[in-house]
Design an enzyme around this catalytic site. Structure first.
Site, PDB file in Angstrom:
ATOM      1  N   ASP A  14     -55.152 -45.204  43.929  1.00 17.03           N
ATOM      2  CA  ASP A  14     -54.145 -46.257  43.927  1.00 17.03           C
ATOM      3  C   ASP A  14     -52.784 -45.769  43.396  1.00 17.03           C
ATOM      4  OD1 ASP A  14     -53.566 -49.158  44.091  1.00 17.03           O
ATOM      5  OD2 ASP A  14     -53.253 -48.906  41.936  1.00 17.03           O
ATOM      6  N   LEU A  15     -52.817 -45.014  42.320  1.00 21.00           N
ATOM      7  CA  LEU A  15     -51.565 -44.551  41.713  1.00 21.00           C
ATOM      8  C   LEU A  15     -50.808 -43.620  42.674  1.00 21.00           C
ATOM      9  CD1 LEU A  15     -49.794 -44.464  39.101  1.00 21.00           C
ATOM     10  CD2 LEU A  15     -51.009 -42.367  38.520  1.00 21.00           C
ATOM     11  N   ASP A  87     -65.284 -32.393  44.151  1.00 17.90           N
ATOM     12  CA  ASP A  87     -65.906 -33.235  43.129  1.00 17.90           C
ATOM     13  C   ASP A  87     -65.520 -32.631  41.789  1.00 17.90           C
ATOM     14  OD1 ASP A  87     -67.527 -34.404  41.220  1.00 17.90           O
ATOM     15  OD2 ASP A  87     -69.223 -34.624  42.588  1.00 17.90           O
ATOM     16  N   ASP A 179     -45.667 -41.328  30.090  1.00 17.02           N
ATOM     17  CA  ASP A 179     -45.637 -42.709  29.622  1.00 17.02           C
ATOM     18  C   ASP A 179     -44.511 -43.294  30.455  1.00 17.02           C
ATOM     19  OD1 ASP A 179     -44.689 -45.046  28.272  1.00 17.02           O
ATOM     20  OD2 ASP A 179     -45.848 -44.431  26.527  1.00 17.02           O
ATOM     21  N   HIS A 180     -44.844 -44.080  31.463  1.00 23.26           N
ATOM     22  CA  HIS A 180     -43.802 -44.377  32.462  1.00 23.26           C
ATOM     23  C   HIS A 180     -42.640 -45.201  31.894  1.00 23.26           C
ATOM     24  CE1 HIS A 180     -46.198 -48.023  33.025  1.00 23.26           C
ATOM     25  NE2 HIS A 180     -45.075 -48.581  33.430  1.00 23.26           N
ATOM     26  N   GLU A 218     -45.347 -60.056  29.392  1.00 17.91           N
ATOM     27  CA  GLU A 218     -45.806 -60.134  30.780  1.00 17.91           C
ATOM     28  C   GLU A 218     -46.171 -61.581  31.089  1.00 17.91           C
ATOM     29  OE1 GLU A 218     -48.483 -56.848  32.354  1.00 17.91           O
ATOM     30  OE2 GLU A 218     -48.954 -56.830  30.235  1.00 17.91           O
ATOM     31  N   HIS A 242     -46.583 -47.402  25.070  1.00 16.28           N
ATOM     32  CA  HIS A 242     -45.241 -47.860  25.467  1.00 16.28           C
ATOM     33  C   HIS A 242     -44.427 -48.436  24.302  1.00 16.28           C
ATOM     34  CE1 HIS A 242     -47.009 -47.206  29.265  1.00 16.28           C
ATOM     35  NE2 HIS A 242     -47.639 -48.359  29.372  1.00 16.28           N
ATOM     36  N   LYS A 342     -49.851 -60.715  27.323  1.00 16.95           N
ATOM     37  CA  LYS A 342     -50.004 -61.254  28.676  1.00 16.95           C
ATOM     38  C   LYS A 342     -49.825 -62.764  28.652  1.00 16.95           C
ATOM     39  CE  LYS A 342     -52.897 -57.721  30.765  1.00 16.95           C
ATOM     40  NZ  LYS A 342     -51.837 -57.226  31.653  1.00 16.95           N
ATOM     41  N   LYS A 347     -41.346 -62.440  32.149  1.00 15.44           N
ATOM     42  CA  LYS A 347     -41.601 -61.004  32.244  1.00 15.44           C
ATOM     43  C   LYS A 347     -40.316 -60.302  31.814  1.00 15.44           C
ATOM     44  CE  LYS A 347     -42.533 -57.444  35.729  1.00 15.44           C
ATOM     45  NZ  LYS A 347     -43.416 -56.607  34.925  1.00 15.44           N
TER      46      LYS A 347
HETATM   47  P1  NAD Z   1     -58.258 -44.952  41.606  1.00 15.64           P
HETATM   48  O1  NAD Z   1     -59.632 -45.362  41.190  1.00 15.64           O
HETATM   49  O2  NAD Z   1     -57.532 -45.776  42.585  1.00 15.64           O
HETATM   50  O3  NAD Z   1     -58.311 -43.460  42.183  1.00 15.64           O
HETATM   51  C1  NAD Z   1     -59.153 -42.493  41.650  1.00 15.64           C
HETATM   52  C2  NAD Z   1     -59.096 -41.208  42.443  1.00 15.64           C
HETATM   53  O4  NAD Z   1     -60.001 -40.321  41.805  1.00 15.64           O
HETATM   54  C3  NAD Z   1     -59.505 -41.283  43.899  1.00 15.64           C
HETATM   55  O5  NAD Z   1     -58.659 -40.447  44.657  1.00 15.64           O
HETATM   56  C4  NAD Z   1     -60.924 -40.715  43.903  1.00 15.64           C
HETATM   57  O6  NAD Z   1     -61.266 -40.015  45.093  1.00 15.64           O
HETATM   58  C5  NAD Z   1     -60.829 -39.730  42.773  1.00 15.64           C
HETATM   59  N1  NAD Z   1     -62.150 -39.480  42.191  1.00 15.64           N
HETATM   60  C6  NAD Z   1     -63.017 -40.342  41.637  1.00 15.64           C
HETATM   61  N2  NAD Z   1     -64.164 -39.692  41.267  1.00 15.64           N
HETATM   62  C7  NAD Z   1     -63.981 -38.408  41.593  1.00 15.64           C
HETATM   63  C8  NAD Z   1     -64.776 -37.244  41.476  1.00 15.64           C
HETATM   64  N3  NAD Z   1     -66.007 -37.259  40.924  1.00 15.64           N
HETATM   65  N4  NAD Z   1     -64.283 -36.087  41.928  1.00 15.64           N
HETATM   66  C9  NAD Z   1     -63.057 -36.033  42.483  1.00 15.64           C
HETATM   67  N5  NAD Z   1     -62.241 -37.081  42.606  1.00 15.64           N
HETATM   68  C10 NAD Z   1     -62.711 -38.260  42.187  1.00 15.64           C
HETATM   69  O7  NAD Z   1     -57.440 -44.777  40.235  1.00 15.64           O
HETATM   70  P2  NAD Z   1     -55.845 -44.929  40.025  1.00 15.64           P
HETATM   71  O8  NAD Z   1     -55.512 -46.371  39.859  1.00 15.64           O
HETATM   72  O9  NAD Z   1     -55.130 -44.148  41.052  1.00 15.64           O
HETATM   73  O10 NAD Z   1     -55.628 -44.292  38.577  1.00 15.64           O
HETATM   74  C11 NAD Z   1     -55.536 -42.901  38.347  1.00 15.64           C
HETATM   75  C12 NAD Z   1     -55.076 -42.645  36.922  1.00 15.64           C
HETATM   76  O11 NAD Z   1     -53.774 -43.157  36.723  1.00 15.64           O
HETATM   77  C13 NAD Z   1     -55.928 -43.302  35.857  1.00 15.64           C
HETATM   78  O12 NAD Z   1     -55.949 -42.450  34.752  1.00 15.64           O
HETATM   79  C14 NAD Z   1     -55.182 -44.559  35.503  1.00 15.64           C
HETATM   80  O13 NAD Z   1     -55.462 -44.965  34.194  1.00 15.64           O
HETATM   81  C15 NAD Z   1     -53.745 -44.066  35.633  1.00 15.64           C
HETATM   82  N6  NAD Z   1     -52.767 -45.099  35.938  1.00 15.64           N
HETATM   83  C16 NAD Z   1     -52.834 -45.826  37.097  1.00 15.64           C
HETATM   84  C17 NAD Z   1     -51.851 -46.742  37.402  1.00 15.64           C
HETATM   85  C18 NAD Z   1     -51.865 -47.517  38.700  1.00 15.64           C
HETATM   86  O14 NAD Z   1     -50.850 -48.152  38.961  1.00 15.64           O
HETATM   87  N7  NAD Z   1     -52.895 -47.478  39.497  1.00 15.64           N
HETATM   88  C19 NAD Z   1     -50.784 -46.936  36.509  1.00 15.64           C
HETATM   89  C20 NAD Z   1     -50.731 -46.170  35.325  1.00 15.64           C
HETATM   90  C21 NAD Z   1     -51.731 -45.247  35.066  1.00 15.64           C
END
Ligand code: NAD
Length: 479
Positions: A14-15, A87, A179-180, A218, A242, A342, A347
């Site tokens: 997702d990120l 993996d 830390d965004h 928020e 933050h 929250k 916001k």
């Molecule tokens: P997500 O669950 O959407 O994505 C996880 C990713 O990890 C996927 O690409 C998946 O294929 C991979 N993955 C999972 N298990 C795996 C494995 N065993 N081997 C290899 N790859 C594997 O998570 P996300 O939301 O993208 O978050 C990623 C990081 O960013 C986290 O640490 C989260 O705390 C941080 N974060 C996310 C956001 C956000 O907006 N989504 C914001 C701030 C921080």
């Protein structure tokens, strides 16, 4: 900028989709990517390069601040993206990855500069660092860097453990902790505001400032993140990282130079001088809260314990306010208040500096400097002035400046660009992270033991009454 290979763990996540690909695309539009740039995306699934490039293109289409049509060479940009399945637990997969990276470096005649970005669950950070080391991927003839996202640990002990493991593969100077909030332009502007203006610089101390208030509120509730949030609470989600970064950036003294080392040194000094919250008097320093149902924008919204995925007896914190005292010659006796939560009224993220008044006079308001970080960026100074249209009555006037935020680069653009340049100014140094956890640890323990009252507040309010009392005791109120 040096040519490099960007190795992205969590490339299907997702990120990456919402932030990282749009950021890289906008850097590309601004000609801020290195001339030889290539990215290897990693995820568990098997995906072809073509499908991965399609995924990147779609994410830009959906989430980028500028459209795909603004580039004349989107194809060229997308061709830099390749995909490998991996993996994180399988050392053999890293050995395969090393071969792929080396092949790419040879094919494109790239120096062995490698940027590893861990956009995966934090539980994987240590395993990845160990395997990068074991597979030889982190032994390069060029530079290597690691970008990780908060959370950096769940408490002081786990943060130290994580750091010790990362240190086996990377030096502190090679670790870029995102830390965004530090990527937000107004946060990056704080130091210039505080010390680039002789007027403010002269006033930035206990002689002239009575108190400082930092609020990040928020309106959303827990949304669909109950699984994560119920284990973290606002203290881990917002305060340890933050809020403490905003506090450090506000309370620091002028650095000897603008170098990342000097700026981060000043931030650490603030944390070293931050008074530990005394266990017996915790309620005088900390307020924890949890939202109840309430009305927001004309709709009734559920309370925290009625949210999907949250147990009805959850004692999790969705709000925290704190009184921070800095025991150094600059801030002795000046409380810094922070609050975040929250389901609050609006916001917004802002810092209010309240200046001292020589003599409290009924008709005079205190001078305030209000620095708004979110959703719009602005700086406003409140002064007293006679209003000729109101019989010359003295009233507050506001002198302000605001920035158009749609044109401003996103936090991730700035941070990824800085990391590519090797500029660590706006990344969290381990000292800052560790000192912040040290301060938080006794509070976490008090929360876990329910040693501190959990104050309920209605959704749509600015938090529990106890947060108002926290300031009232010192003779102040939240602005
Ligand atoms: P997500 O669950 O959407 O994505 C996880 C990713 O990890 C996927 O690409 C998946 O294929 C991979 N993955 C999972 N298990 C795996 C494995 N065993 N081997 C290899 N790859 C594997 O998570 P996300 O939301 O993208 O978050 C990623 C990081 O960013 C986290 O640490 C989260 O705390 C941080 N974060 C996310 C956001 C956000 O907006 N989504 C914001 C701030 C921080």
């Amino acid at each position: 900028m040096d040519a490099m290979t960007f190795v992205l763990f969590g490339a299907t996540g997702d990120l990456a989709k919402r932030k990282i690909y749009p950021a890289l695309y906008n850097l590309f539009l601004d000609e801020k990517l290195p001339s030889s740039f290539s990215l290897i995306g990693l995820g568990r699934r098997e995906i072809s390069n073509t499908n991965f490039q399609k995924h990147v293109e779609e994410s830009i289409q959906t989430f980028s601040r500028r459209s795909l049509y603004e580039s004349e060479d989107i194809k060229g940009f997308l061709q830099a993206f390749r995909y490998e399945s991996l993996d994180v637990n399988q050392l053999g997969d890293y050995e395969r990855l090393r071969a792929a990276v080396e092949e790419l470096e040879t094919e494109m005649n790239l120096p062995q500069n490698r940027m590893f970005y861990l956009s995966v669950a934090p539980d994987f950070f240590e395993m990845i660092a160990i395997n990068l080391h074991k597979s030889g991927l982190s032994s390069t003839s060029g530079w290597k860097r690691l970008i990780i996202e908060k959370p950096f640990g769940r408490d002081l002990a786990s943060a130290r453990h994580l750091n010790a493991t990362l240190s086996r593969a990377f030096e502190e100077t090679e670790i870029f902790r995102i830390d965004h909030y530090l990527g937000k332009p107004m946060v990056q502007n704080l130091e210039a505001l505080e010390f680039g203006n002789p007027v403010l610089k002269a006033l930035w101390n206990k002689e002239f400032i009575s108190n400082v208030q930092i609020t990040a509120s928020e309106t959303v509730g827990v949304e669909d993140r109950a699984g994560y949030y119920d284990q973290s609470g606002v203290i881990r989600d917002m305060v340890q990282n933050h809020m403490m970064q905003l506090f450090m950036m506000t309370a620091m003294q002028p650095p000897a130079s603008n170098s990342p080392e000097e700026i981060r040194k000043e931030k650490s000094k603030v944390m070293e001088a931050l008074r530990t919250v005394p266990k017996e008097e915790m309620a005088d320093y900390i307020v924890r809260g949890q939202y109840e149902s309430g009305e927001m924008n004309g709709h009734q919204v559920p309370g925290y314990t009625e949210e999907h995925g949250v147990s009805s007896d959850s004692m999790n914190n969705t709000f925290m306010a704190a009184r921070l005292l800095v025991d150094n010659p600059y801030w002795e006796g000046v409380p810094f208040y922070i609050r975040t939560g929250k389901r609050m009224t609006e916001k917004s993220t802002k810092i209010v500096i309240e200046f001292k008044q020589e003599h409290k006079q009924e008709n005079l308001s205190p001078n305030l400097l209000v620095i708004t970080i979110n959703p719009n960026e602005s700086v406003t100074l409140t002064l007293n002035s006679k209003n000729p249209l109101n019989d010359g009555k003295i009233e507050p006037i506001h002198i302000g400046h605001s920035t158009k935020t749609e044109e401003v680069p996103e936090a991730y653009e700035r941070l990824i660009f800085d990391a590519m340049k090797g500029d660590a100014t706006f990344f969290a140094h381990w000292n800052e992270v560790e000192l912040s956890w040290k301060w938080i640890q006794p509070i976490l323990e008090a929360f876990d033991k329910n040693a501190l009252a959990l104050h309920k507040y209605p959704a749509g309010s600015m938090g529990p009454d106890a947060a108002e009392e926290l300031l009232k005791k010192d003779g102040f109120n939240w602005w």
